[in-house]
Design an enzyme around this catalytic site. Structure first.
Site, PDB file in Angstrom:
ATOM      1  N   HIS A 263     -27.596 -19.008 -24.666  1.00 13.83           N
ATOM      2  CA  HIS A 263     -26.693 -18.197 -23.865  1.00 13.83           C
ATOM      3  C   HIS A 263     -25.352 -18.887 -23.611  1.00 13.83           C
ATOM      4  O   HIS A 263     -24.389 -18.236 -23.203  1.00 13.83           O
ATOM      5  CB  HIS A 263     -27.340 -17.857 -22.523  1.00 13.83           C
ATOM      6  CG  HIS A 263     -26.518 -16.936 -21.684  1.00 13.83           C
ATOM      7  ND1 HIS A 263     -26.207 -15.649 -22.074  1.00 13.83           N
ATOM      8  CD2 HIS A 263     -25.907 -17.124 -20.497  1.00 13.83           C
ATOM      9  CE1 HIS A 263     -25.458 -15.074 -21.153  1.00 13.83           C
ATOM     10  NE2 HIS A 263     -25.261 -15.947 -20.186  1.00 13.83           N
ATOM     11  N   CYS A 264     -25.254 -20.188 -23.858  1.00 12.04           N
ATOM     12  CA  CYS A 264     -24.049 -20.918 -23.449  1.00 12.04           C
ATOM     13  C   CYS A 264     -23.054 -21.170 -24.577  1.00 12.04           C
ATOM     14  O   CYS A 264     -21.927 -20.686 -24.546  1.00 12.04           O
ATOM     15  CB  CYS A 264     -24.450 -22.256 -22.820  1.00 12.04           C
ATOM     16  SG  CYS A 264     -25.276 -22.080 -21.232  1.00 12.04           S
ATOM     17  N   ILE A 265     -23.451 -21.936 -25.581  1.00 13.52           N
ATOM     18  CA  ILE A 265     -22.489 -22.445 -26.554  1.00 13.52           C
ATOM     19  C   ILE A 265     -21.845 -21.344 -27.399  1.00 13.52           C
ATOM     20  O   ILE A 265     -20.646 -21.413 -27.678  1.00 13.52           O
ATOM     21  CB  ILE A 265     -23.153 -23.521 -27.451  1.00 13.52           C
ATOM     22  CG1 ILE A 265     -23.677 -24.660 -26.564  1.00 13.52           C
ATOM     23  CG2 ILE A 265     -22.147 -24.085 -28.438  1.00 13.52           C
ATOM     24  CD1 ILE A 265     -24.431 -25.718 -27.307  1.00 13.52           C
ATOM     25  N   ILE A 267     -21.086 -18.440 -26.410  1.00 16.94           N
ATOM     26  CA  ILE A 267     -20.393 -17.500 -25.533  1.00 16.94           C
ATOM     27  C   ILE A 267     -19.306 -18.158 -24.690  1.00 16.94           C
ATOM     28  O   ILE A 267     -18.168 -17.681 -24.609  1.00 16.94           O
ATOM     29  CB  ILE A 267     -21.419 -16.802 -24.608  1.00 16.94           C
ATOM     30  CG1 ILE A 267     -22.333 -15.903 -25.450  1.00 16.94           C
ATOM     31  CG2 ILE A 267     -20.730 -15.995 -23.512  1.00 16.94           C
ATOM     32  CD1 ILE A 267     -23.461 -15.280 -24.661  1.00 16.94           C
ATOM     33  N   ASP A 268     -19.636 -19.275 -24.051  1.00 22.83           N
ATOM     34  CA  ASP A 268     -18.751 -19.855 -23.041  1.00 22.83           C
ATOM     35  C   ASP A 268     -17.335 -20.162 -23.533  1.00 22.83           C
ATOM     36  O   ASP A 268     -16.370 -19.924 -22.799  1.00 22.83           O
ATOM     37  CB  ASP A 268     -19.385 -21.121 -22.460  1.00 22.83           C
ATOM     38  CG  ASP A 268     -20.671 -20.807 -21.714  1.00 22.83           C
ATOM     39  OD1 ASP A 268     -21.001 -19.617 -21.570  1.00 22.83           O
ATOM     40  OD2 ASP A 268     -21.351 -21.751 -21.290  1.00 22.83           O
TER      41      ASP A 268
END
Length: 426
Positions: A263-265, A267-268
């Site tokens: 969910h992080c890399i 998207i962020d």
């Protein structure tokens, strides 16, 4: 005894709930998924790497309870928001879950315990807590942040499946809307965590989380690009990385793969590139890394095509077995997994793709890949395939004896110890 609410009981909210309960803080877990709420209230976990044995005693002791009733916010002293912050189809930030949560809790902020603390943990761009969430909380409650309730941002640093660090031991960054807000946030998290790291503002805390994941995204893009370059030179990038990692300073290893997941890399970084445009700045370096990482599934498919061509076959009409659906090894977390992209691209070229993943027995509905929902993991030894594509380096694959297979095996993770004669790194 302190009682708090944690909104969103997924990969971030559930471990955090357990940690607070283990520190004798009562937790009311709030989620819109009634099925998951019922499971938790019966002491069952629905996340594979989180044991039911960690949840059931907390339910029995009255330390943890799950609910779909947001009016129960009035029972608690603090609310921690752990909901998703995805991208929309235009690769722009989607704050709908955060803002909807704000609207749900706002009417209850002024009831029960006064001066409640609201903490946003969802990863987002600088300014979200103050400029987006705060107005909704104030308008819906009639209260003023920093005066009638406390407001803070403290980014989650959860890494599903990791055992060498935990929610308890990972230092917690936090910034408050005011100094009093920050003090309240420090007081709360210090009850359950080993170390907190206060920063001057919510914006600094928001930027900290983005910086951590942009760092990873850029370095992964670098090794992904080096993989392609070195492959053309006949050099094994994994051997290069392992050799470089022997240097005790000035270098840390990152490893290539079939694309970014989690969910992080993936998207962020786009949260910052989007926000940067508001101040007339262009994040060329970050965007280039995103382009490289996004293109990796196409590189993998080119290696699959080459392997099949060597067998006098084409992707069109071939049966392909993909090993690994989760985005990282040994967990059931399939958020933003590049495996989904690979399946769709291969099938668009006419392949028939099946998958095996001991941690993901069935594909659940997702917003981006709803048409794949319901497919089930197959046995590696069943079926006749034209090639095998390894997308995730689960432990189950590392020691599996692949020497008996007479078909190409394309390994995007360099994870197999027992290989066959048609083994190819991608």
């Amino acid at each position: 005894m302190t009682k708090i609410a944690i909104v969103g009981l997924g990969y971030v909210g559930l471990p955090l709930s357990i940690r607070f309960c283990q520190s004798d803080v009562k937790v009311l877990g709030l989620d819109v998924n009634e099925t998951q709420v019922n499971k938790l209230n019966s002491g069952q976990s629905y996340i594979k790497h989180i044991s039911s044995d960690d949840i059931a005693p907390l339910v029995d002791q009255g330390l943890f309870e799950a609910s779909t009733d947001f009016s129960r916010i009035e029972e608690v002293e603090a609310i921690i928001i752990c909901v998703p912050t995805p991208l929309n189809k235009y690769r722009e930030p989607d704050l709908s879950f955060v803002l909807a949560t704000g609207r749900s809790i706002a009417p209850h902020l002024g009831k029960g315990t006064p001066n409640k603390l609201v903490v946003l943990e969802s990863t987002t761009y600088p300014g979200t807590t103050e400029d987006e969430l705060r107005p909704i909380l104030e308008e819906g409650s009639g209260l003023i942040a920093g005066k009638d309730f406390h407001l803070a941002f403290s980014p989650e640093r959860e890494d599903p499946g990791r055992t060498d660090h935990s929610v308890k031991t990972i230092p917690k960054v936090m910034g408050g809307y005011t100094k009093a807000c920050l003090d309240k946030c420090v007081e709360l998290y210090s009850k359950a965590l080993d170390a907190v790291h206060p920063v001057p503002s919510c914006r600094v805390a928001e930027a900290t989380k983005l910086t951590e994941n942009i760092f990873r995204s850029v370095n992964i893009a670098l090794v992904n690009e080096l993989k392609i370059v070195y492959d053309k030179m006949g050099i094994d990038v994994w051997e290069v990385i392992n050799a470089a990692a022997t240097k005790p300073f000035g270098y840390m290893p990152f490893y290539p793969g079939p694309g970014l997941g989690g969910h992080c890399i993936p998207i962020d970084p786009f949260y910052l590139t989007w926000k940067a445009r508001e101040v007339d700045q262009h994040t060329r370096f970050i965007e280039l890394a995103g382009e490289i990482n996004t293109a990796m599934p196409d590189y993998v498919i080119s290696k699959v095509s080459d392997a099949l061509n060597a067998e006098k076959k084409s992707i069109n009409g071939s049966r392909i077995l993909m090993l690994g659906l989760a985005y990282k090894p040994n967990v059931d977390d399939d958020r933003e997994s590049p495996s989904y992209v690979l399946i769709e691209k291969l099938e668009a070229k006419g392949a028939k793709v099946e998958y095996n993943d001991p941690h993901v027995p069935e594909i659940k509905p997702t917003r981006e890949h709803i048409h794949l929902a319901g497919r089930k993991s197959v046995d590696i030894t069943e079926g006749s395939y034209d090639c095998i594509l390894i997308s995730t380096h689960h432990n189950e694959y590392k020691e599996y004896n692949f020497s008996k297979f007479q078909i190409p095996i394309i390994d995007t993770r360099n994870c197999l110890n027992i290989r066959n004669k048609k083994y190819i790194k991608a």
